[in-house]
Design a protein around this motif. Structure first.
Motif, PDB file in Angstrom:
ATOM      1  N   HIS A  27      19.371  32.614  43.907  1.00  0.00           N
ATOM      2  CA  HIS A  27      19.690  33.599  44.823  1.00  0.00           C
ATOM      3  C   HIS A  27      18.636  34.060  46.066  1.00  0.00           C
ATOM      4  O   HIS A  27      17.261  34.911  45.555  1.00  0.00           O
ATOM      5  CB  HIS A  27      19.259  34.362  42.968  1.00  0.00           C
ATOM      6  CG  HIS A  27      20.367  34.405  42.439  1.00  0.00           C
ATOM      7  ND1 HIS A  27      19.983  33.160  41.385  1.00  0.00           N
ATOM      8  CD2 HIS A  27      21.211  35.880  41.778  1.00  0.00           C
ATOM      9  CE1 HIS A  27      21.101  33.743  40.428  1.00  0.00           C
ATOM     10  NE2 HIS A  27      21.343  35.130  41.029  1.00  0.00           N
ATOM     11  N   ARG A  28      19.824  35.095  46.681  1.00  0.00           N
ATOM     12  CA  ARG A  28      18.428  35.021  47.877  1.00  0.00           C
ATOM     13  C   ARG A  28      18.561  36.559  48.059  1.00  0.00           C
ATOM     14  O   ARG A  28      19.054  37.094  48.174  1.00  0.00           O
ATOM     15  CB  ARG A  28      19.033  34.782  48.830  1.00  0.00           C
ATOM     16  CG  ARG A  28      19.409  32.906  49.190  1.00  0.00           C
ATOM     17  CD  ARG A  28      19.004  32.441  50.536  1.00  0.00           C
ATOM     18  NE  ARG A  28      18.870  33.026  51.779  1.00  0.00           N
ATOM     19  CZ  ARG A  28      18.974  33.843  52.650  1.00  0.00           C
ATOM     20  NH1 ARG A  28      20.414  34.497  52.767  1.00  0.00           N
ATOM     21  NH2 ARG A  28      18.579  34.782  54.101  1.00  0.00           N
ATOM     22  N   LEU A  29      17.208  37.500  47.673  1.00  0.00           N
ATOM     23  CA  LEU A  29      17.193  38.835  47.647  1.00  0.00           C
ATOM     24  C   LEU A  29      16.779  38.765  48.535  1.00  0.00           C
ATOM     25  O   LEU A  29      15.335  38.549  48.898  1.00  0.00           O
ATOM     26  CB  LEU A  29      16.168  38.856  45.910  1.00  0.00           C
ATOM     27  CG  LEU A  29      16.512  38.282  44.830  1.00  0.00           C
ATOM     28  CD1 LEU A  29      15.771  39.066  43.873  1.00  0.00           C
ATOM     29  CD2 LEU A  29      18.065  38.147  43.987  1.00  0.00           C
ATOM     30  N   VAL A  30      18.090  39.454  49.512  1.00  0.00           N
ATOM     31  CA  VAL A  30      17.328  40.344  50.650  1.00  0.00           C
ATOM     32  C   VAL A  30      18.668  41.860  50.845  1.00  0.00           C
ATOM     33  O   VAL A  30      19.360  41.389  50.370  1.00  0.00           O
ATOM     34  CB  VAL A  30      17.992  38.515  51.899  1.00  0.00           C
ATOM     35  CG1 VAL A  30      16.811  37.715  51.568  1.00  0.00           C
ATOM     36  CG2 VAL A  30      19.462  38.408  51.779  1.00  0.00           C
ATOM     37  N   GLU A  31      18.332  41.876  51.979  1.00  0.00           N
ATOM     38  CA  GLU A  31      18.680  43.098  52.924  1.00  0.00           C
ATOM     39  C   GLU A  31      20.381  42.594  52.856  1.00  0.00           C
ATOM     40  O   GLU A  31      20.543  41.007  53.364  1.00  0.00           O
ATOM     41  CB  GLU A  31      18.544  43.802  53.945  1.00  0.00           C
ATOM     42  CG  GLU A  31      17.314  44.543  53.486  1.00  0.00           C
ATOM     43  CD  GLU A  31      17.492  45.327  52.876  1.00  0.00           C
ATOM     44  OE1 GLU A  31      17.792  46.571  53.011  1.00  0.00           O
ATOM     45  OE2 GLU A  31      16.479  45.474  51.788  1.00  0.00           O
ATOM     46  N   ARG A  79      23.474  47.850  50.554  1.00  0.00           N
ATOM     47  CA  ARG A  79      22.497  46.497  49.275  1.00  0.00           C
ATOM     48  C   ARG A  79      21.305  46.103  49.444  1.00  0.00           C
ATOM     49  O   ARG A  79      20.685  45.140  50.960  1.00  0.00           O
ATOM     50  CB  ARG A  79      23.679  44.979  49.436  1.00  0.00           C
ATOM     51  CG  ARG A  79      25.647  46.234  48.997  1.00  0.00           C
ATOM     52  CD  ARG A  79      25.647  44.512  49.062  1.00  0.00           C
ATOM     53  NE  ARG A  79      26.124  43.472  50.728  1.00  0.00           N
ATOM     54  CZ  ARG A  79      27.244  43.841  51.373  1.00  0.00           C
ATOM     55  NH1 ARG A  79      27.586  45.104  51.486  1.00  0.00           N
ATOM     56  NH2 ARG A  79      27.025  43.239  52.080  1.00  0.00           N
ATOM     57  N   THR A  80      20.570  46.734  48.835  1.00  0.00           N
ATOM     58  CA  THR A  80      18.880  46.429  49.275  1.00  0.00           C
ATOM     59  C   THR A  80      17.722  45.959  48.478  1.00  0.00           C
ATOM     60  O   THR A  80      18.261  45.680  46.934  1.00  0.00           O
ATOM     61  CB  THR A  80      18.507  48.248  49.049  1.00  0.00           C
ATOM     62  OG1 THR A  80      16.469  47.748  49.721  1.00  0.00           O
ATOM     63  CG2 THR A  80      18.553  48.444  47.978  1.00  0.00           C
ATOM     64  N   GLU A  81      16.842  44.797  49.144  1.00  0.00           N
ATOM     65  CA  GLU A  81      16.120  44.712  48.177  1.00  0.00           C
ATOM     66  C   GLU A  81      15.002  45.086  48.136  1.00  0.00           C
ATOM     67  O   GLU A  81      13.574  44.504  47.201  1.00  0.00           O
ATOM     68  CB  GLU A  81      15.836  42.947  49.009  1.00  0.00           C
ATOM     69  CG  GLU A  81      15.440  42.952  50.389  1.00  0.00           C
ATOM     70  CD  GLU A  81      13.934  43.029  50.926  1.00  0.00           C
ATOM     71  OE1 GLU A  81      13.585  42.660  48.987  1.00  0.00           O
ATOM     72  OE2 GLU A  81      13.340  43.497  52.001  1.00  0.00           O
ATOM     73  N   THR A  98      18.277  44.592  43.375  1.00  0.00           N
ATOM     74  CA  THR A  98      18.805  43.056  42.733  1.00  0.00           C
ATOM     75  C   THR A  98      18.098  43.067  41.234  1.00  0.00           C
ATOM     76  O   THR A  98      17.646  44.051  41.515  1.00  0.00           O
ATOM     77  CB  THR A  98      17.726  42.536  43.439  1.00  0.00           C
ATOM     78  OG1 THR A  98      16.259  43.320  44.001  1.00  0.00           O
ATOM     79  CG2 THR A  98      18.232  42.125  45.268  1.00  0.00           C
ATOM     80  N   VAL A  99      17.392  42.296  41.072  1.00  0.00           N
ATOM     81  CA  VAL A  99      17.070  42.467  40.106  1.00  0.00           C
ATOM     82  C   VAL A  99      16.107  40.581  39.745  1.00  0.00           C
ATOM     83  O   VAL A  99      16.462  39.821  40.685  1.00  0.00           O
ATOM     84  CB  VAL A  99      17.835  42.236  38.513  1.00  0.00           C
ATOM     85  CG1 VAL A  99      18.628  43.353  38.129  1.00  0.00           C
ATOM     86  CG2 VAL A  99      18.631  41.131  38.158  1.00  0.00           C
ATOM     87  N   HIS A 148      22.166  41.627  50.508  1.00  0.00           N
ATOM     88  CA  HIS A 148      22.716  40.595  49.251  1.00  0.00           C
ATOM     89  C   HIS A 148      24.430  41.164  48.495  1.00  0.00           C
ATOM     90  O   HIS A 148      24.455  41.756  48.509  1.00  0.00           O
ATOM     91  CB  HIS A 148      21.464  40.957  48.084  1.00  0.00           C
ATOM     92  CG  HIS A 148      21.762  42.054  47.581  1.00  0.00           C
ATOM     93  ND1 HIS A 148      22.461  42.469  46.700  1.00  0.00           N
ATOM     94  CD2 HIS A 148      20.462  43.099  47.461  1.00  0.00           C
ATOM     95  CE1 HIS A 148      22.073  43.662  46.238  1.00  0.00           C
ATOM     96  NE2 HIS A 148      21.119  43.814  46.958  1.00  0.00           N
ATOM     97  N   THR A 149      24.590  39.709  48.063  1.00  0.00           N
ATOM     98  CA  THR A 149      26.424  40.215  47.679  1.00  0.00           C
ATOM     99  C   THR A 149      25.971  40.734  45.764  1.00  0.00           C
ATOM    100  O   THR A 149      27.094  40.581  45.533  1.00  0.00           O
ATOM    101  CB  THR A 149      27.152  38.764  47.964  1.00  0.00           C
ATOM    102  OG1 THR A 149      25.761  37.524  46.968  1.00  0.00           O
ATOM    103  CG2 THR A 149      26.605  38.438  48.585  1.00  0.00           C
ATOM    104  N   HIS A 150      25.101  41.298  45.247  1.00  0.00           N
ATOM    105  CA  HIS A 150      24.819  40.820  44.057  1.00  0.00           C
ATOM    106  C   HIS A 150      24.933  42.648  43.147  1.00  0.00           C
ATOM    107  O   HIS A 150      24.538  43.051  43.829  1.00  0.00           O
ATOM    108  CB  HIS A 150      23.298  40.390  43.456  1.00  0.00           C
ATOM    109  CG  HIS A 150      22.706  39.220  43.588  1.00  0.00           C
ATOM    110  ND1 HIS A 150      23.569  37.950  42.982  1.00  0.00           N
ATOM    111  CD2 HIS A 150      21.997  39.372  44.816  1.00  0.00           C
ATOM    112  CE1 HIS A 150      22.622  37.013  44.101  1.00  0.00           C
ATOM    113  NE2 HIS A 150      21.948  37.591  44.660  1.00  0.00           N
ATOM    114  N   VAL A 151      25.864  42.372  42.075  1.00  0.00           N
ATOM    115  CA  VAL A 151      25.899  43.783  41.879  1.00  0.00           C
ATOM    116  C   VAL A 151      25.293  44.171  40.319  1.00  0.00           C
ATOM    117  O   VAL A 151      25.307  43.350  40.053  1.00  0.00           O
ATOM    118  CB  VAL A 151      27.735  43.798  41.245  1.00  0.00           C
ATOM    119  CG1 VAL A 151      27.423  45.569  40.594  1.00  0.00           C
ATOM    120  CG2 VAL A 151      27.828  44.369  43.101  1.00  0.00           C
TER     121      VAL A 151
END
Length: 239
Positions: free
Chosen positions: A155-159, A206-208, A136-137, A161-164
């Motif tokens: 933005h839910r920065l959780v394990e 996908r990790t936070e 995440t960023v 997550h859907t972000h790239v």
């Protein structure tokens, strides 16, 4: 891929365009992350190489990169962040036979600061058969309060997550090559690479656990980059 997989080399690629103000923060954070890398039980510590890709820089970015200890720098004139990332990887891995399952590629940005565990956490995942790590960023203090509130709400920065984000991505070298490498484009090269990797059914996480601090500015260096996204958020917050 099953079982534990050793990693004997790590290559870190940092594209930069006119980042004389933020590059020292980036490289200082990377130095800490590199120092944090150790060998797993019964394994040697991997070699870590860092390259800054100076893409059409016209300020003092090159001078900073050239004197910074422990990194290499190369210059490109592509004007496209995807081409810059690709060139950085190819500088450190110039021939196809170097793209092995024992080599790990990590990508960040010159306006960003990685956490101390950025590489060590990725290598732990890699040694346990993960091929792709997506982190995440978090925007820095340059983001206005109103835009930050909107950012936090969306933005839910959780394990899981859907972000790239190209500023926080790691991939096994052989899988990266199979996916066709970073595309030579000026936007969304990270999303395209991940899509191609997923078509290969790679193992991903996908990790936070490794959030990267990135610039909260609204005027960026790449078209449709993160700054553009934040600018759109700001416009929506005012509407």
């Amino acid at each position: 891929m099953t079982g534990h997989v050793s990693i004997d080399r790590v290559v870190v690629v940092v594209p930069a365009r006119n980042e004389e103000e933020l590059l020292p923060r980036c490289l200082s954070a990377l130095a800490v992350a590199v120092a944090d890398v150790g060998g797993a039980a019964g394994q040697k510590q991997p070699v870590v190489d860092v390259v800054v890709v100076l893409d059409r820089c016209t300020d003092g970015t090159a001078a900073i990169a050239e004197i910074w200890p422990g990194i290499e720098s190369i210059s490109t004139n592509s004007g496209a962040v995807g081409a810059a990332r690709r060139a950085g990887v190819r500088h450190l891995l110039p021939t196809s036979h170097l793209f092995t399952s024992a080599t790990w590629i990590a990508s960040t940005d010159a306006d960003s600061a990685v956490p101390p565990n950025w590489l060590s956490a990725q290598l732990t995942f890699a040694r346990n058969s993960v091929d792709l790590v997506l982190g995440t960023v978090v925007p820095d203090e340059g983001l206005s309060d109103g835009v930050r509130e909107r950012w936090d709400a969306q933005h839910r920065l959780v394990e899981g997550h859907t972000h790239v984000h190209g500023a926080n991505l790691g991939v096994r070298a052989d899988r990266y090559l199979q996916a066709g490498e970073f595309a030579r484009v000026d936007r969304h090269e990270d999303v395209r690479l991940v899509s191609d990797l997923r078509s290969l059914r790679v193992s991903e996480i996908r990790t936070e656990l490794i959030p990267v601090l990135t610039s909260g500015r609204l005027t960026g260096r790449a078209p449709a980059g993160f700054a553009g996204y934040l600018r759109d958020q700001a416009a929506e917050a005012l509407s």
